[in-house]
Write a protein that holds these residues in place. Structure first.
Motif, mmCIF file in Angstrom:
data_model
loop_
_atom_site.group_PDB
_atom_site.id
_atom_site.type_symbol
_atom_site.label_atom_id
_atom_site.label_comp_id
_atom_site.label_asym_id
_atom_site.label_seq_id
_atom_site.Cartn_x
_atom_site.Cartn_y
_atom_site.Cartn_z
ATOM 1 N N UNK A 129 1.154 8.125 4.524
ATOM 2 C CA UNK A 129 0.188 7.316 5.270
ATOM 3 C C UNK A 129 -1.266 7.654 4.944
ATOM 4 N N UNK A 130 -1.670 8.932 4.873
ATOM 5 C CA UNK A 130 -3.078 9.204 4.509
ATOM 6 C C UNK A 130 -3.467 8.676 3.134
ATOM 7 N N UNK A 131 -2.571 8.744 2.167
ATOM 8 C CA UNK A 131 -2.905 8.250 0.830
ATOM 9 C C UNK A 131 -2.862 6.729 0.731
ATOM 10 N N UNK A 132 -2.146 6.077 1.655
ATOM 11 C CA UNK A 132 -2.102 4.615 1.672
ATOM 12 C C UNK A 132 -3.107 4.020 2.651
ATOM 13 N N UNK A 133 -3.931 4.868 3.267
ATOM 14 C CA UNK A 133 -4.840 4.390 4.309
ATOM 15 C C UNK A 133 -5.837 3.333 3.832
ATOM 16 N N UNK A 134 -6.408 3.396 2.610
ATOM 17 C CA UNK A 134 -7.323 2.318 2.185
ATOM 18 C C UNK A 134 -6.669 0.938 2.211
ATOM 19 N N UNK A 142 -14.510 -0.493 2.494
ATOM 20 C CA UNK A 142 -13.699 0.619 2.994
ATOM 21 C C UNK A 142 -12.567 0.960 2.031
ATOM 22 N N UNK A 143 -12.020 -0.067 1.365
ATOM 23 C CA UNK A 143 -10.971 0.202 0.396
ATOM 24 C C UNK A 143 -11.449 1.055 -0.757
ATOM 25 N N UNK A 144 -12.727 0.870 -1.164
ATOM 26 C CA UNK A 144 -13.266 1.683 -2.254
ATOM 27 C C UNK A 144 -13.637 3.084 -1.781
ATOM 28 N N UNK A 145 -14.200 3.167 -0.579
ATOM 29 C CA UNK A 145 -14.663 4.474 -0.101
ATOM 30 C C UNK A 145 -13.513 5.370 0.333
ATOM 31 N N UNK A 146 -12.460 4.757 0.873
ATOM 32 C CA UNK A 146 -11.333 5.561 1.349
ATOM 33 C C UNK A 146 -10.328 5.776 0.223
ATOM 34 N N UNK A 147 -10.814 6.280 -0.880
ATOM 35 C CA UNK A 147 -9.937 6.553 -2.020
ATOM 36 C C UNK A 147 -8.988 7.686 -1.660
ATOM 37 N N UNK A 148 -7.772 7.689 -2.226
ATOM 38 C CA UNK A 148 -6.818 8.746 -1.907
ATOM 39 C C UNK A 148 -7.377 10.129 -2.249
ATOM 40 N N UNK A 202 0.829 -1.213 0.000
ATOM 41 C CA UNK A 202 0.000 0.000 0.000
ATOM 42 C C UNK A 202 0.859 1.256 0.000
ATOM 43 N N UNK A 203 1.923 1.258 0.784
ATOM 44 C CA UNK A 203 2.805 2.426 0.834
ATOM 45 C C UNK A 203 3.533 2.630 -0.492
ATOM 46 N N UNK A 206 -4.068 0.064 3.997
ATOM 47 C CA UNK A 206 -3.731 -0.274 5.385
ATOM 48 C C UNK A 206 -4.960 -0.814 6.113
ATOM 49 N N UNK A 207 -6.099 -0.149 5.930
ATOM 50 C CA UNK A 207 -7.333 -0.619 6.568
ATOM 51 C C UNK A 207 -7.715 -2.004 6.053
ATOM 52 N N UNK A 208 -7.558 -2.224 4.751
ATOM 53 C CA UNK A 208 -7.845 -3.541 4.182
ATOM 54 C C UNK A 208 -6.945 -4.610 4.790
ATOM 55 N N UNK A 209 -5.660 -4.313 4.948
ATOM 56 C CA UNK A 209 -4.726 -5.274 5.550
ATOM 57 C C UNK A 209 -5.106 -5.591 6.976
ATOM 58 N N UNK A 210 -5.523 -4.591 7.735
ATOM 59 C CA UNK A 210 -5.903 -4.820 9.134
ATOM 60 C C UNK A 210 -7.152 -5.697 9.217
ATOM 61 N N UNK A 211 -8.145 -5.417 8.382
ATOM 62 C CA UNK A 211 -9.393 -6.185 8.444
ATOM 63 C C UNK A 211 -9.156 -7.629 8.008
#
Length: 698
Positions: free
Chosen positions: A544-549, A632-638, A516-517, A551-556
């Motif tokens: 980090x803000x632009x890679x957040x989708x 969340x990956x789709x909604x949290x677009x960069x 993601x990063x 990161x959230x996907x990896x955590x879930x």
């Protein structure tokens, strides 16, 4: 020369004053506070990268340390341990020869099913399906990857086992059922990596083959498969590590007989033999060992298993290095020029050529048809098996559910205790995420943002991550039992299991967050640094803000892995069904370990009903995790323009004020008038065209 005088006792500095002077010197070396923060963050990131290596070394060191006692006191030593034909802990006989042979045959038969299905289905998914169908089929394969091992074991115990009993098997637990189950458990990782390998084949290879007149099937087998064969073999090797290390499903369906393999009694007796593997032996006997010798022997089996996995990783990594160093295989050899023979006859050669084409056209069609049949049938088998597992769980788990079981908190002798197991699983997820998220984030930031391309530390960290990712989960369980419970003196509890699961999910999270990063555009980093921001500020506020989708996907997805994990939880959490009254220090049983314990107590109707209820609950949680990750990956677009909380609500109030103002209705009135004017002009033009057409007809 001036004489040096030693300071008097009155001039000696205290420890506090020494540290204050040290920090003053450190601060003086930096021009600003930002540079100091940047330096300290870099030290923290490098320290966490070293921690990853220390985790691997600690894991290996403890397994070796716990195995030394056995090799020192066992009469046969290491070779006697490997070549011994009898495993009987009560008589201090610890020979694992037949266990190794059983593990080998399980692996061999599993690969006989898994390898063709992997190759054919990957080719069909990549080369023949449209992008929409391809995404759906890969989603089904990911569902297969999300099914926990105990759910696979439950399905094999109730569906595959009785089916093979109709074919002559003496029981539902045997070598063939185990091999088929493990084949489908290894398929998701094999197919996913193989699809990636085939997608990386250049399109020019396909277009060139088709331009030469070769069929689609011939191009798929002879060009695409050959070009991606190396990476497909790598994917299969990683699937081999998964098959070798599987524990809980094997404990449920293999029969658990150390010397039950029947090689000399006919083929049917052989494939229906009751067996045990290296990993399942550890899981079966670790909590019920008969003494230090027996316990150390089980750790020695773990060491052998870990050596096998390391050998597989070394083969994969070394073969990748050799492949990357090779240049173009199709080199042009210099030699004599080719000249036409004096007896060359163009008409004769053309007639032979076209006659050969006519003769082989039918053969090619039949061959292409057979090749296409294998492609589509393999894909259908994979999809059908996945849907069959899901439909079985839904049918027996949802429609056979007794709602009293969902809220029961008692033990199995009095009820199901699903609520207790759910609460324990929830606390287990929270505990693992508390430790795993910061550690994986910092290590991923090091690999993506700070590590040099040819850094030795980065290569060692990546090798440690590769080894940890392919290490069987039962090895983590034995390490957690020895280190967190044996050395750190933690009780068998949610905390011990959570720390163990942190190491289990750490490699997956690091890899996913690193990808993601790396997906963030380098232009954003360059722009931030050009504006004077430090490396730390750029990483925190831009990358980090632009890679957040991602990161959230990896955590879930890691949460889904924690929910479905069973082998480390079985050894470090306990098996008693109870409410987690003491919080993270409570023992208990998770949803997966409760299925395992119910399968041990017997296959009664009530036990089967409760196991399917638990399996349905697990699958619902994992499906929710996957859906949440995708959504969340789709909604949290960069979003490159970050709006603060205050500015966001200010914009909303401005929009609301404009909605109730006269300007809004005036603008709307003008828009409506323009639309009506446009509609009237269009109608007049149509009417005029119709009149002109009628006049022309007259």
């Amino acid at each position: 020369m001036a004489k040096t005088t030693t300071p008097s006792p009155m001039q000696k500095l205290t420890v506090k004053e020494k540290w204050e002077n040290y920090w003053k010197r450190v601060k003086n070396n930096f021009r600003s506070r930002k540079q100091l923060i940047d330096f300290l963050s870099k030290v923290l990131i490098y320290s966490f990268a070293v921690i990853t290596i220390l985790i691997l070394l600690t894991l290996v060191g403890f397994i070796i340390y716990k195995s030394i006692y056995f090799f020192q006191h066992y009469p046969g030593g290491f070779w006697g341990f490997l070549s011994g034909r009898t495993w009987n802990a009560n008589n201090n006989q610890f020979g694992i020869w037949w266990i190794i042979i059983s593990t080998f045959f399980v692996l061999l038969i599993s690969l006989l099913f898994a390898v063709p299905l992997t190759i054919f289905s990957s080719l069909y998914i990549t080369e023949y399906l449209s992008p929409r169908l391809k995404a759906k089929v890969i989603g089904i394969v990911r569902l297969l990857a999300g099914i926990p091992s105990v759910v696979f074991g439950l399905f094999a115990l109730t569906i595959l086992g009785p089916f093979f009993m109709l074919l002559g098997a003496p029981s539902t637990s045997n070598l063939l059922v185990t091999s088929i189950t493990l084949a489908f458990m290894g398929l998701p990782i094999m197919i996913s990596l193989s699809v990636n390998a085939i997608e990386n084949v250049p399109e020019a290879y396909r277009f060139g083959s088709l331009a030469l007149g070769l069929s689609k099937t011939h191009t798929t087998y002879r060009i695409v498969l050959k070009s991606a064969s190396f990476r497909i073999v790598t994917a299969i090797m990683l699937g081999v590590a998964r098959i070798i290390g599987e524990t809980m499903a094997v404990m449920m369906i293999a029969g658990n007989a150390p010397d039950g393999l029947k090689i000399d009694n006919g083929f049917l007796n052989f494939i229906f033999s009751s067996i045990t593997t290296l990993a399942s032996t550890i899981g079966l006997e670790m909590l019920e060992n008969s003494g230090p010798m027996h316990e150390s022997a089980l750790y020695a089996i773990g060491l052998i298993l870990f050596i096998f996995v390391c050998i597989i990783n070394i083969i994969v990594i070394s073969s990748q290095a050799i492949k990357s160093r090779k240049k173009n295989l199709h080199t042009i050899k210099k030699g004599k020029k080719l000249t036409l023979s004096s007896s060359y006859n163009a008409k004769k050669m053309n007639s032979l050529f076209y006659n050969k084409i006519e003769q082989t056209r039918t053969i090619k069609k039949v061959r292409d048809g057979i090749g296409f049949f294998f492609l589509i049938s393999s894909t259908i088998i994979v999809i059908s098996f996945t849907l069959l597992v899901l439909v079985t769980i839904i049918w027996k788990g949802l429609f056979g559910m007794v709602w009293h079981d969902l809220i029961s908190t008692s033990t199995y002798s009095e009820g199901a205790g699903i609520l207790s197991a759910f609460l324990v699983t929830l606390l287990l997820v929270i505990c693992a995420m508390i430790f795993a998220i910061p550690l994986s984030m910092i290590v991923a930031i090091y690999l993506s943002e700070y590590a040099a391309p040819n850094s030795r530390l980065a290569r060692i960290v990546r090798y440690a991550i590769d080894v940890l990712s392919s290490t069987p989960s039962i090895i983590y369980g034995t390490f957690g039992l020895a280190f967190f419970i044996g050395v750190c003196k933690l009780p068998i509890s949610i905390l011990s299991a959570g720390l163990t699961l942190t190491i289990v999910i750490l490699p997956i999270m690091i890899r996913s967050i690193e990808e993601s990063l790396q997906g963030v555009s380098p232009a954003l980093r360059s722009a931030s640094l050009a504006l004077g921001a430090t490396k730390t500020a750029t990483t925190i506020k831009v990358v980090l803000p632009n890679a957040m989708p991602g990161i959230v996907t990896a955590v879930i997805l890691a949460i889904g892995r924690v929910i479905g994990e069973s082998a480390p939880v079985y050894l470090t959490l306990g098996t008693a069904v109870r409410l987690p009254i003491a919080g993270f220090l409570s023992p208990g049983a998770s949803l997966t370990t409760q299925i395992l314990m119910l399968s041990k107590e017997g296959s009664t109707a009530d036990a089967m009903r409760i196991m399917y209820e638990l399996a349905f609950t697990i699958m619902v949680l994992i499906l929710l995790a996957n859906i949440s990750a995708t959504t969340l990956g789709k909604k949290m677009a960069p979003d490159y323009v970050k709006v603060g909380f205050k500015q966001k609500w200010t914009n909303r109030f401005i929009a609301l004020k404009y909605f109730f103002s006269k300007e809004f209705y005036q603008d709307k009135k003008e828009q409506i008038e323009k639309k009506w004017q446009h509609w009237f002009r269009k109608q007049r033009a149509r009417k005029q065209a119709r009149i002109e057409k009628e006049q022309g007809d007259k």
